[in-house]
Scaffold this active site. Sequence first.
Site, mmCIF file in Angstrom:
data_model
loop_
_atom_site.group_PDB
_atom_site.id
_atom_site.type_symbol
_atom_site.label_atom_id
_atom_site.label_comp_id
_atom_site.label_asym_id
_atom_site.label_seq_id
_atom_site.Cartn_x
_atom_site.Cartn_y
_atom_site.Cartn_z
ATOM 1 N N PHE A 14 5.440 8.261 -1.690
ATOM 2 C CA PHE A 14 6.199 7.562 -0.650
ATOM 3 C C PHE A 14 6.270 6.084 -1.013
ATOM 4 C CE2 PHE A 14 6.859 5.254 3.295
ATOM 5 C CZ PHE A 14 7.893 5.981 3.878
ATOM 6 N N ASP A 61 2.227 0.838 -6.632
ATOM 7 C CA ASP A 61 2.499 0.599 -5.208
ATOM 8 C C ASP A 61 1.159 0.654 -4.469
ATOM 9 O OD1 ASP A 61 2.981 0.918 -2.496
ATOM 10 O OD2 ASP A 61 4.776 2.157 -2.770
ATOM 11 N N LYS A 108 1.638 -4.029 4.311
ATOM 12 C CA LYS A 108 0.706 -3.479 5.311
ATOM 13 C C LYS A 108 -0.450 -4.436 5.638
ATOM 14 C CE LYS A 108 1.700 1.483 4.970
ATOM 15 N NZ LYS A 108 2.117 1.848 6.308
#
Length: 402
Positions: A131, A216, A253
């Site tokens: 994702f 990522d 995040k």
Amino acid sequence: MTWIDDYTNAMMKSAPTPGALLTRGEGCYVWDADGNRYLDLLGGIAVNVLGHAHPFLVSAVTAQLATLGHVSNFFTTPNQVGLAERLLELLDAPPGSAVFFANSGTEANEAAFKLSRRTGRTGLVAAEAGFHGRTMGALALTHKPAYREPFEPLPGNVVHVPFGDLDALDQAIDQHTAAVFLEPIQGEAGVRTPPPGYLSAARERTRAAGALLVLDEIQTGMGRTGAWFAHQLPAVLGAGEAPVVPDVVTVAKGLGGGIPIGALVALGPEAAGLLSAGQHGSTFGGNPVATAAGLATLHVIERDGLLANATSTGDHLAAAIDSLAEPLISGVRGHGLLRAIQFSQPVAGATARHLLTAGFIVNAVAPDALRLAPPLILTTDQADTFVAALPAALAAAAKEIS
Ligand code: PLP
């Protein structure tokens, strides 16, 4: 009219129906509009690393907003440069490395996608079940068909390979490959760690093919797994493996502790030089308030030893869940405070619902797995209250499927 009616009347139906109307938070707890308290074991999906309303973060952000709130990318500010320098330090970045600030994870990956095109190649390799976000470029890298298919055609030339399978990676990389995008631990896929040595081998193969390696770390970074970045964790790298230096690391995040911010860190002059003036930009990216939040968050993680707390509380939590010896629990995956509880039956959704009623926020990341990504300030006592509540929620869920 209830709050859910108001929500339904005003909000687009793109997200799942919310579980509660939350009005306040403090530390690891949030409260709903009726005054019910919840232990937040999801942390805004791996975001609230300092918990809620952390005094240091609140004062840094409010002081900055009262001084200088926004300037655009025609100007810079001490916070922006300071946070870029800090990220470079944490990544042990070689000279010539550089940071681009965005406002979210998908934007950080979108920037990495664009940067990869500047290699003169267009091929991209990403992992099955991976994702990377929901904007068109990041979505092209994301694997889940249900997210992708309604929006096709997506930007092209992305090949997905099974995560952790080196032979498949080898076959997918060729002289047209611009970049390989990988999560060091797949978060949305249910907290899945690749076999030891996989990241090092991916580094070796990409370098040999002249392709970029993009890691990522949007979900796994900022101390979540007990290291600043998951690719630095010996348990992820593999014992005896040399450190992996990717070409690009994307973060978001946890970086702002709840204030939106994302970043692309290009390691080394070659990757850092791929985007030249005017080729990418963001009005808000790296603004003084978001970067104040980033600096405050990193400061508190370091000052309060939260990497060590993530490791010890995460290990305690996993051991306590294991010791329940619940027949429906087949294992606990992950590192630090990024964990998944694997069930032998598809009881995750119902278990999450019963846990919410009991005052615990968790996430059914798959029909048979619960994800825990709590604040890094979680204590073992708080973790124990969750473990004590789990068997009853699980029993209620099991009844529903029997
Ligand atoms: N990359 C990873 C690994 C993620 O887990 C996420 C979000 O869950 C994203 C990218 C997208 O980040 P955002 O939701 O901030 O756009």
